[in-house]
Design a protein around this motif. Structure first.
Motif, short mmCIF file in Angstrom:
data_model
loop_
_atom_site.label_atom_id
_atom_site.label_comp_id
_atom_site.label_asym_id
_atom_site.label_seq_id
_atom_site.Cartn_x
_atom_site.Cartn_y
_atom_site.Cartn_z
N ILE A 1 106.11 -12.77 16.05
CA ILE A 1 106.92 -13.69 15.24
C ILE A 1 108.07 -14.25 16.08
N GLU A 2 108.70 -13.41 16.85
CA GLU A 2 109.81 -13.85 17.70
C GLU A 2 109.30 -14.87 18.74
N GLY A 3 108.12 -14.61 19.31
CA GLY A 3 107.52 -15.54 20.26
C GLY A 3 107.20 -16.88 19.61
N LEU A 4 106.68 -16.83 18.40
CA LEU A 4 106.38 -18.05 17.67
C LEU A 4 107.66 -18.84 17.36
N ARG A 5 108.72 -18.11 17.02
CA ARG A 5 110.00 -18.78 16.75
C ARG A 5 110.50 -19.50 18.01
N GLU A 6 110.37 -18.85 19.15
CA GLU A 6 110.80 -19.47 20.41
C GLU A 6 109.94 -20.70 20.73
N GLN A 7 108.63 -20.59 20.50
CA GLN A 7 107.74 -21.72 20.73
C GLN A 7 108.11 -22.89 19.80
N HIS A 8 108.37 -22.56 18.54
CA HIS A 8 108.74 -23.57 17.56
C HIS A 8 110.04 -24.26 17.96
N LYS A 9 111.00 -23.47 18.41
CA LYS A 9 112.29 -24.02 18.82
C LYS A 9 112.11 -24.96 20.02
N ALA A 10 111.33 -24.55 21.01
CA ALA A 10 111.08 -25.38 22.19
C ALA A 10 110.33 -26.64 21.81
N HIS A 11 109.34 -26.51 20.92
CA HIS A 11 108.56 -27.66 20.47
C HIS A 11 109.44 -28.63 19.70
N LYS A 12 110.32 -28.11 18.86
CA LYS A 12 111.23 -28.95 18.08
C LYS A 12 112.15 -29.73 19.01
N GLU A 13 112.68 -29.09 20.03
CA GLU A 13 113.55 -29.78 20.98
C GLU A 13 112.79 -30.85 21.74
N GLU A 14 111.55 -30.55 22.12
CA GLU A 14 110.72 -31.52 22.84
C GLU A 14 110.41 -32.73 21.96
N ILE A 15 110.06 -32.49 20.71
CA ILE A 15 109.76 -33.58 19.77
C ILE A 15 111.00 -34.43 19.53
N THR A 16 112.14 -33.78 19.35
CA THR A 16 113.40 -34.50 19.13
C THR A 16 113.72 -35.38 20.32
N ARG A 17 113.58 -34.86 21.52
CA ARG A 17 113.83 -35.62 22.73
C ARG A 17 112.85 -36.79 22.85
N SER A 18 111.59 -36.53 22.56
CA SER A 18 110.57 -37.56 22.64
C SER A 18 110.83 -38.69 21.64
N LEU A 19 111.18 -38.32 20.41
CA LEU A 19 111.47 -39.33 19.40
C LEU A 19 112.74 -40.12 19.75
N SER A 20 113.70 -39.45 20.33
CA SER A 20 114.91 -40.13 20.75
C SER A 20 114.60 -41.15 21.85
N ASP A 21 113.77 -40.76 22.81
CA ASP A 21 113.37 -41.69 23.87
C ASP A 21 112.60 -42.87 23.30
N LEU A 22 111.71 -42.59 22.35
CA LEU A 22 110.93 -43.65 21.72
C LEU A 22 111.85 -44.60 20.95
#
Length: 93
Positions: free
Chosen positions: A16-37
């Motif tokens: 669960i902790e690993g999934l939370r870290e993956q989710h957090k990293a994915h969320k940051e990546e998506i946010t950055r990608s949407l901001s660039d777009l």
């Protein structure tokens, strides 16, 4: 000594902790990608606005020349029609 349930719980908590870290990293990546777009879209819209403004300026500058061109072409068309009409009435009788 930990029993089997405790080991399973610890493994699940670790997953669960690993999934939370993956989710957090994915969320940051998506946010950055949407901001660039969004930035690219904003730049494109500004470019289109500039192009439209340039087109309007060109149209406004060329109104006189378009009117003169229409006047000349109308006059030339009138002369051609008059000559053809004269020729047809003269040679068809």
């Amino acid at each position: 000594m930990p029993n089997e349930q405790d080991i399973k719980i610890a493994v699940m908590q670790n997953q669960i902790e690993g999934l939370r870290e993956q989710h957090k990293a994915h969320k940051e990546e998506i946010t950055r990608s949407l901001s660039d777009l969004a930035d690219k879209v904003f730049e494109s819209i500004n470019g289109i606005r500039t192009d439209i403004k340039d087109i309007y300026e060109f149209i406004n500058r060329s109104k006189g020349s378009v009117a003169a061109l229409l006047l000349c072409s109308s006059a030339l068309g009138g002369i051609v029609v008059a000559v053809v009409s004269w020729a047809l009435t003269r040679f068809i009788k």
